[in-house]
Every structure is written in C-alpha cells, then in structure tokens.
Scaffold this motif. Structure first.
Motif, mmCIF file in Angstrom:
data_model
loop_
_atom_site.group_PDB
_atom_site.id
_atom_site.type_symbol
_atom_site.label_atom_id
_atom_site.label_comp_id
_atom_site.label_asym_id
_atom_site.label_seq_id
_atom_site.Cartn_x
_atom_site.Cartn_y
_atom_site.Cartn_z
ATOM 1 N N LYS A 169 1.083 -1.083 0.333
ATOM 2 C CA LYS A 169 -0.002 -0.302 -0.148
ATOM 3 C C LYS A 169 1.084 1.670 0.012
ATOM 4 O O LYS A 169 0.769 2.378 -0.740
ATOM 5 N N GLY A 170 1.937 1.417 0.765
ATOM 6 C CA GLY A 170 2.594 2.763 0.807
ATOM 7 C C GLY A 170 3.511 2.659 -0.782
ATOM 8 O O GLY A 170 3.334 3.920 -1.137
ATOM 9 N N ARG A 171 3.905 2.394 -0.896
ATOM 10 C CA ARG A 171 4.390 2.553 -2.398
ATOM 11 C C ARG A 171 3.120 3.083 -3.463
ATOM 12 O O ARG A 171 3.558 3.778 -4.426
ATOM 13 N N ALA A 172 2.135 2.616 -3.156
ATOM 14 C CA ALA A 172 1.476 2.055 -4.385
ATOM 15 C C ALA A 172 0.643 3.859 -3.793
ATOM 16 O O ALA A 172 0.621 4.469 -5.081
ATOM 17 N N LEU A 173 0.248 4.078 -2.543
ATOM 18 C CA LEU A 173 -0.489 5.616 -2.378
ATOM 19 C C LEU A 173 0.650 6.567 -2.342
ATOM 20 O O LEU A 173 0.599 7.787 -2.783
ATOM 21 N N GLY A 174 1.814 6.269 -2.563
ATOM 22 C CA GLY A 174 3.121 7.338 -2.649
ATOM 23 C C GLY A 174 3.219 7.423 -3.879
ATOM 24 O O GLY A 174 3.198 8.654 -4.264
ATOM 25 N N LEU A 175 3.271 6.468 -5.138
ATOM 26 C CA LEU A 175 3.200 6.891 -6.613
ATOM 27 C C LEU A 175 2.034 7.418 -6.922
ATOM 28 O O LEU A 175 1.882 7.918 -7.545
ATOM 29 N N ASN A 176 0.720 7.412 -6.061
ATOM 30 C CA ASN A 176 -0.345 7.976 -7.075
ATOM 31 C C ASN A 176 -0.925 8.960 -6.105
ATOM 32 O O ASN A 176 -0.778 10.294 -6.889
ATOM 33 N N ALA A 177 0.389 9.478 -4.975
ATOM 34 C CA ALA A 177 -0.136 11.104 -4.302
ATOM 35 C C ALA A 177 1.066 11.544 -5.509
ATOM 36 O O ALA A 177 0.589 12.561 -5.601
ATOM 37 N N GLY A 178 2.351 11.071 -5.496
ATOM 38 C CA GLY A 178 3.179 11.551 -6.046
ATOM 39 C C GLY A 178 3.216 12.182 -7.567
ATOM 40 O O GLY A 178 3.088 13.623 -8.106
ATOM 41 N N GLY A 179 2.145 11.019 -8.383
ATOM 42 C CA GLY A 179 1.766 11.874 -9.656
ATOM 43 C C GLY A 179 0.470 13.200 -9.457
ATOM 44 O O GLY A 179 0.703 14.029 -10.267
ATOM 45 N N GLY A 180 -0.593 12.707 -9.008
ATOM 46 C CA GLY A 180 -0.810 14.041 -8.363
ATOM 47 C C GLY A 180 -0.659 15.018 -8.276
ATOM 48 O O GLY A 180 -0.751 16.203 -8.605
ATOM 49 N N ASN A 181 -0.004 15.268 -7.245
ATOM 50 C CA ASN A 181 1.516 16.845 -6.852
ATOM 51 C C ASN A 181 1.141 17.384 -8.486
ATOM 52 O O ASN A 181 1.240 18.318 -8.190
ATOM 53 N N LEU A 182 2.399 16.090 -9.178
ATOM 54 C CA LEU A 182 2.947 16.240 -9.882
ATOM 55 C C LEU A 182 2.224 18.065 -11.113
ATOM 56 O O LEU A 182 2.846 17.712 -11.969
ATOM 57 N N GLY A 183 0.664 18.024 -10.591
ATOM 58 C CA GLY A 183 -0.106 18.367 -11.378
ATOM 59 C C GLY A 183 -0.387 19.915 -11.050
ATOM 60 O O GLY A 183 0.056 21.112 -11.761
ATOM 61 N N VAL A 184 0.718 20.554 -10.128
ATOM 62 C CA VAL A 184 0.816 21.768 -10.417
ATOM 63 C C VAL A 184 2.148 22.208 -10.541
ATOM 64 O O VAL A 184 1.992 23.105 -11.457
ATOM 65 N N PRO A 185 2.812 21.738 -10.700
ATOM 66 C CA PRO A 185 4.286 22.151 -11.862
ATOM 67 C C PRO A 185 3.819 22.119 -13.689
ATOM 68 O O PRO A 185 3.925 22.336 -14.737
#
Length: 460
Positions: A169-185
């Motif tokens: 879960k940690g890795r999957a949620l980290g990828l999901n969160a990071g991919g979303g956060n990249l929407g800002v830049p």
C-alpha cells in the motif's frame, strides 16, 4: 460519518470473454490470488488513477498560473489575486471528506468517471469567459469552482488503497499521491508554454488545453478502472476519530506540510513578481521559475516516507519542521536584503521540506495507531485481531480528516500573503507567520511524540 473499508468476496473469479467484466472476487492479501490475478488488475487501476488524479490536481492549480495573465486590463490588485488563489484551496479542502465517502457509495470506477467529468464545470466557462472586462465576482466563482479538482485526490487515494495488499500500500499510495502532486508544476509548464507562444492576452488557452485531457481521463476510467466488491463506509469511524486528540495534532502538522506545499504552489509566481518586480517585469519572466518549487516538492515526497520508515516518522517530522522554519527565515532575510539567489534557494528549500514532511506525517498516522493497538494488546484490553482492526479503522478515518484540514493550509498561506502585502507592501509579515507556525509544529511534535516520558508512543 464513516471510513472506507473492504471485505473479501470469495466467489470464483469471473471468466473474461470478449470484454472485461466487473470484479466479483477480490482478495489482495491472498498470495496466490495476488500473483495470478490481482497484481495486473491493481497496476492497471493504479496507472489510470494516477492520470485522472494528475488532471484533477492540474485543474485545482489552474489559478496559480491564470493570475499571471491578469494584467492591468483586468483591474485587479495583488490582494485580489491572492484571493483568487485562496478560494480553490478552500473548496478543495471542503470536498475531500465527501469525495472519500463517495468511493464506497458510487463505486471506484463510476465515481472516478463522475469526478473527472466534474472538472469540466470550471474549465469550460473559464475557456469562454477569461478576457478583459470580465467582472471580479465572475472570476471568483470560476476560481472557486476549480476546487473540485482538490477533491479528486481524496477519492483517488481511498480507491487505490482498496486494490493493494498491506505490504504494498505504501508504495502504491506514494506513486498515486506523487503523480497527482505533479499536476501543480505541470499546469504551470502549460501556462509557461502559452505565455511564451501566444502571450499574456490569451489566458483561456490554459484551461482549453485540459478539456481533451479531462474527457480522456473520464473515458479511461470508464474503460479500464474496476470497482472493488465489498467496499463500504464503516459507520462511526470519523466520529470516533474526531474525538481522538491525535487527529487534531496530526491535522495541525499536516497543515504545516501539505498546506505549505499547495499554498506556496498557488502563490509562488505572484510572490516572485511582487518581491522582485524589476527582475520579472512580465508574467513569462516569472513563469519559467514558478514550476520548479512544486516539481521538486512532488518528486521528493516519497523520500519523506522512506526516511520515516528508517528513522521514525516523528523524528523526521520534527527535524523537517526545524528545517522549514530555517527556510522561511532564509526567505525573510533574502527578501529584506534583496538577494534573489538566496531568496530562490530558500523558497525551493521550503518546497523540498514540505514534500518530505508530506511523506513523514502520512507515515506517522498508521504508526500511532499500531503503537496504541500494541499497548492495548499488552494491557489485555483488546485481543490482537480486534486491535489490528481498530488501528486500520482509525488510520483510515484520521487520514481523511487530516487530508481535508491540511488542504486548508493552502487558504491560510494565500491569505497570509494577501494581508501582508495589504498592510506593508511586502511579504515580511507572512514569512514571520510561517516561521511561527513551523515553530509551533516542531514544538508540538516534540511534546507529543518525541519527549521522553511515560506517554510517549514507541515506534512513531
């Protein structure tokens, strides 16, 4: 109120003939099922979810770049522009809890499709109405509506959490969160491209770029996402979590980390133009730097979780807030000394440490309840299975509450900048407020989770 859980369904896996059928069996904790059936399905859902959430985050961040287009012809002062970047953060924060609950109510596949299509609500009118002469009240409504993109993060994380076994879960949620956060830049790079090619006269082109991406996200969700059977909102979990003092401690800390990330991401371009107007006379001059901070903050987020795994979440979070206070102090000093290089370095450091803190605070939450569950088992007040179930239930509820409250920090950051520029014509008061908040956060982290004593939670 409730939190999202899932129950195993043990009917036979459906045969796939011609086209993909709905899931009828989902047992990710079963090693054989995961290896033969579950892993490919979960990975497919993860990549589609990352794309849909990325588009949602970009729409949420639209006004971080749109305000750079609003020149004298729009008649909006800096204080008015900071309000335009505050209201999307406010609606995004409010929507996070209901979006989390919607996954179980409507199903992950259906709700991801619906939430993607809702992104058309702000982007279509922005594409039509953004031009000189539009009223400020209309701009405020359009800015507020982009907050729907902020809710997508919560529902996406809740949905993907159901697909993976606990060990992944940690890795999957980290990828999901990071991919979303990249929407800002990403949206800021889109804005930079529009500014560099079409010029500042065409702000409507930025939301227009996202119209086909929104439709593609909805179509991808409809075609390739699944709904986990047995997902349900567990009654009373949010109410129970709201009565737990650790919920409010962690929410305060998350305001300091994620609130800083999203608030600075929305405000950075404006602040650069205002603090160093002689260096950035046009929007395009500031836009090429605006995306850097959110980019590094998004990419560094997994490091916070990794460090928390190795060193302990509370230790990493404590020193991270110390570093954020130093970073804010550096920005304050550089602004007063008119040192652009030092100012930029200090602000990039704030983005870096807000990203690290996002990861470490999220890692603290399950550790808190695992430690308390272990204490309950040792004291004989709960059996191991009941204690583990309670820890999972409370973790999910606290993450939902902290995520919603943390996003409100984006509002506070933009309001702090607005009031500071209104009062003194510079951002010094805002930087002092940030230093004070980070000092409060590292003091609270020390007192509650790091101070030696009988009430300290081991392993947090």
């Amino acid at each position: 109120m409730s939190t999202l859980t899932s129950t195993a369904v043990t009917t036979a896996p459906p045969a796939v003939a011609g086209r993909r059928r709905p899931l009828e069996d989902w047992r990710p904790e079963d090693p054989d099922f995961w290896r033969t059936t579950g892993a490919p399905i979960a990975r497919r859902n993860l990549w589609v979810s990352i794309f849909a959430e990325h588009v949602g985050f970009s729409v949420w961040s639209l006004w971080s770049v749109t305000v750079l287009f609003l020149g004298p012809a729009y008649g909006i002062d800096p204080a008015g522009k900071f309000l335009l970047t505050a209201v999307p953060a406010a609606l995004g924060a409010v929507l996070r809890l209901p979006y989390t609950l919607a996954v179980a109510r409507f199903g992950g596949r259906r709700w991801t499709t619906i939430s993607a299509l809702l992104l058309l609500v702000p982007t279509v009118p922005m594409t039509i109405l953004l031009e000189p002469g539009v009223s400020y009240s209309t701009l405020m409504v359009l800015a507020c509506l982009t907050g729907v993109g902020g809710g997508n993060f919560a529902s996406s994380m809740a949905n993907i959490n159901l697909f993976f076994p606990s060990r992944l879960k940690g890795r999957a949620l980290g990828l999901n969160a990071g991919g979303g956060n990249l929407g800002v830049p990403a949206v800021q790079l889109v804005g930079l491209a529009v500014l560099a090619t079409a010029g500042a006269a065409y702000p409507r082109l930025v939301p227009a770029v996202y119209l086909p991406l929104i439709v593609l996200a909805a179509l991808a969700a409809t075609r390739w996402l699944d709904t986990v059977p047995g997902a349900r909102n567990e009654p009373g979990a949010l109410r129970e979590a709201a009565r737990d003092p650790h919920t409010w401690v962690m929410s305060l800390l998350y305001i300091g980390t994620f609130g800083s990330f999203i608030g600075f991401g929305f405000a950075f371009g404006q602040v650069l133009q205002l603090q160093f107007a002689e260096r950035f006379p046009t929007p395009v001059d500031a836009a090429w730097l605006t995306f850097l901070g959110p980019l590094v903050g998004s990419l560094i987020r997994p490091l916070g979780g990794h460090l928390a795994d190795r060193l302990g979440g509370a230790r990493v979070t404590f020193w991270n807030f110390v570093a954020m206070a130093i970073g804010a102090g550096t920005v304050l000093y550089a602004a007063r000394e008119r040192s652009f290089g030092l100012y930029l370095a200090g602000f990039i450091a704030l983005f870096v440490f807000s990203g690290v803190g996002n990861g470490s605070t999220y890692k603290m939450i399950p550790a808190i309840f695992r430690a308390r569950a272990a204490d309950a088992v040792a004291a004989g007040t709960r059996d191991p299975e009941a204690a583990a179930r309670w820890a999972r239930r409370m973790t999910g509820a606290l993450i939902g509450i902290a995520g919603a409250i943390g996003a409100s920090g984006g509002v506070l950051v933009n309001i702090a900048f607005r009031q500071s520029f209104l009062g003194s014509g510079n951002a010094d008061a805002a930087y002092l407020a940030f230093i004070g908040w980070y000092a409060l956060c590292f003091a609270v982290t020390w007192i509650v989770y790091r101070r030696p004593g009988s009430h300290r939670l081991a392993g947090v």
